[in-house]
Design an enzyme around this catalytic site. Sequence first.
Site, PDB file in Angstrom:
ATOM      1  N   ASN A   9      -3.034   4.317   2.903  1.00 10.17           N
ATOM      2  CA  ASN A   9      -2.271   5.316   2.270  1.00 10.17           C
ATOM      3  C   ASN A   9      -3.316   5.558   1.005  1.00 10.17           C
ATOM      4  OD1 ASN A   9      -0.781   6.649   0.013  1.00 10.17           O
ATOM      5  ND2 ASN A   9       0.557   4.810  -0.429  1.00 10.17           N
ATOM      6  N   TRP A  10      -4.091   6.483   0.850  1.00 11.82           N
ATOM      7  CA  TRP A  10      -4.969   7.162   0.129  1.00 11.82           C
ATOM      8  C   TRP A  10      -4.446   7.320  -1.334  1.00 11.82           C
ATOM      9  CZ3 TRP A  10      -8.555  11.012   3.338  1.00 11.82           C
ATOM     10  CH2 TRP A  10      -9.013  10.190   4.616  1.00 11.82           C
ATOM     11  N   LYS A  11      -3.392   7.557  -1.400  1.00 11.59           N
ATOM     12  CA  LYS A  11      -2.925   7.947  -2.712  1.00 11.59           C
ATOM     13  C   LYS A  11      -3.485   8.976  -3.160  1.00 11.59           C
ATOM     14  CE  LYS A  11      -0.923   3.087  -3.069  1.00 11.59           C
ATOM     15  NZ  LYS A  11      -0.701   2.004  -4.218  1.00 11.59           N
ATOM     16  N   HIS A  96       7.809   5.285  -1.349  1.00 11.13           N
ATOM     17  CA  HIS A  96       7.133   4.464  -1.969  1.00 11.13           C
ATOM     18  C   HIS A  96       7.326   4.090  -3.346  1.00 11.13           C
ATOM     19  CE1 HIS A  96       3.182   2.771  -3.496  1.00 11.13           C
ATOM     20  NE2 HIS A  96       2.921   2.742  -2.077  1.00 11.13           N
ATOM     21  N   GLU A  98       5.711   3.756  -5.881  1.00 11.62           N
ATOM     22  CA  GLU A  98       5.021   4.577  -7.064  1.00 11.62           C
ATOM     23  C   GLU A  98       6.061   5.913  -7.205  1.00 11.62           C
ATOM     24  OE1 GLU A  98       1.263   4.713  -5.731  1.00 11.62           O
ATOM     25  OE2 GLU A  98       1.070   2.485  -6.044  1.00 11.62           O
ATOM     26  N   GLU A 168       6.641  -3.576   0.614  1.00  9.71           N
ATOM     27  CA  GLU A 168       5.661  -3.616  -0.434  1.00  9.71           C
ATOM     28  C   GLU A 168       6.290  -4.196  -1.765  1.00  9.71           C
ATOM     29  OE1 GLU A 168       2.341  -0.615   0.728  1.00  9.71           O
ATOM     30  OE2 GLU A 168       3.838   0.445  -0.545  1.00  9.71           O
ATOM     31  N   GLY A 174      -1.704  -2.828  -5.883  1.00  5.37           N
ATOM     32  CA  GLY A 174      -2.912  -2.819  -6.670  1.00  5.37           C
ATOM     33  C   GLY A 174      -3.245  -3.938  -7.725  1.00  5.37           C
ATOM     34  N   SER A 214      -1.769  -5.304  -2.007  1.00  3.41           N
ATOM     35  CA  SER A 214      -3.550  -6.002  -1.895  1.00  3.41           C
ATOM     36  C   SER A 214      -3.819  -6.730  -0.461  1.00  3.41           C
ATOM     37  CB  SER A 214      -3.350  -7.199  -2.857  1.00  3.41           C
ATOM     38  OG  SER A 214      -2.999  -6.379  -4.415  1.00  3.41           O
ATOM     39  N   GLY A 235      -3.644   0.321   0.657  1.00  2.00           N
ATOM     40  CA  GLY A 235      -3.922   1.225  -0.580  1.00  2.00           C
ATOM     41  C   GLY A 235      -5.226   1.001  -0.648  1.00  2.00           C
ATOM     42  N   GLY A 236      -5.652   0.375  -1.887  1.00  2.00           N
ATOM     43  CA  GLY A 236      -7.152   0.201  -2.321  1.00  2.00           C
ATOM     44  C   GLY A 236      -8.133   0.198  -1.081  1.00  2.00           C
TER      45      GLY A 236
HETATM   46  P1  13P Z   1      -2.893  -1.715  -2.656  1.00  2.00           P
HETATM   47  O1  13P Z   1      -3.265  -2.202  -1.011  1.00  2.00           O
HETATM   48  O2  13P Z   1      -3.807  -0.817  -3.253  1.00  2.00           O
HETATM   49  O3  13P Z   1      -2.194  -2.961  -3.198  1.00  2.00           O
HETATM   50  O4  13P Z   1      -1.702  -0.412  -2.391  1.00  2.00           O
HETATM   51  C1  13P Z   1      -0.941  -0.951  -1.643  1.00  2.00           C
HETATM   52  C2  13P Z   1       0.197   0.227  -1.371  1.00  2.00           C
HETATM   53  O5  13P Z   1       0.937   0.753  -2.218  1.00  2.00           O
HETATM   54  C3  13P Z   1       0.120   0.899  -0.136  1.00  2.00           C
HETATM   55  O6  13P Z   1       1.126   1.943   0.014  1.00  2.00           O
END
Ligand code: 13P
Length: 251
Positions: A9-11, A96, A98, A168, A174, A214, A235-236
């Site tokens: 997920n590149w956000k 998600h 967020e 998640e 994050g 993470s 994510g990251g």
């Molecule tokens: P991180 O891997 O950056 O913690 O993010 C997880 C995430 O929200 C994937 O959708």
Amino acid sequence: MRKKIVAGNWKMNTTVTEGVALARAIVSKKNEVPEGVSLVVAPPFTHLTFVAAALKGTDIALSAQNCAYEPKGAFTGEVSAAMLKDAGCAYTILGHSERREYYGENSAKLVKKINLALDNGLKVIFCVGEKLAERKMGNHFEVVGAQISEVLFTLTPEQMKQIVIAYEPVWAIGTGVTATAEEAQEIHAFIRKTIAARFGEAIAEETTILYGGSCKPSNAKELFACPDIDGGLIGGASLNADDFLAIAKSY
Ligand code: 13P
């Protein structure tokens, strides 16, 4: 055997040029990923057509990060499920944390979105997870159970077969803090049991349940070794091709 998936997920990261370069870097080393592990990448909307072209001829699937809860029309700024399908998406992420936290995404909206996504031939990566305070109070099973029942229990069994669930925990996203393998396995098993109670054992056994929060090359192996963890939503670490592939290679 249920499908193993590692999804990135590149956000709201990368320009189109950077995103295409990232996709190409992943494609160039895809042969290192063990057979049976499917890769998915979820870039921002503006990148989809270009990343679709970069992925053409590979088995790496394209996903969106969200879709509109109306099919079409006067909804300025929104992108419909039909548009995502047309742009080359096989999946969309929905729910998600967020989106739930910053954009008022609730179960009623998610029911509309999930139906539109499925009606348009998209599979859905449906995210659930509790906040830190909820975990501390010991309410995480209740919270995640409600997120599942309010949305996924409205689906037919045939629709449920098109759903991937991503657990998640908000406190792990994050933050660098990962759920331990024991914590993650415990709630993944609970999620599978919850799906079994509504849709039966066979569908529950076939449902892919990803862990996100993470997840990185250093902890993926331990998490993916758990019997109810079928991969990750990253994510990251998905913004770096080598890290993303190293996670996929943890199988
Ligand atoms: P991180 O891997 O950056 O913690 O993010 C997880 C995430 O929200 C994937 O959708």
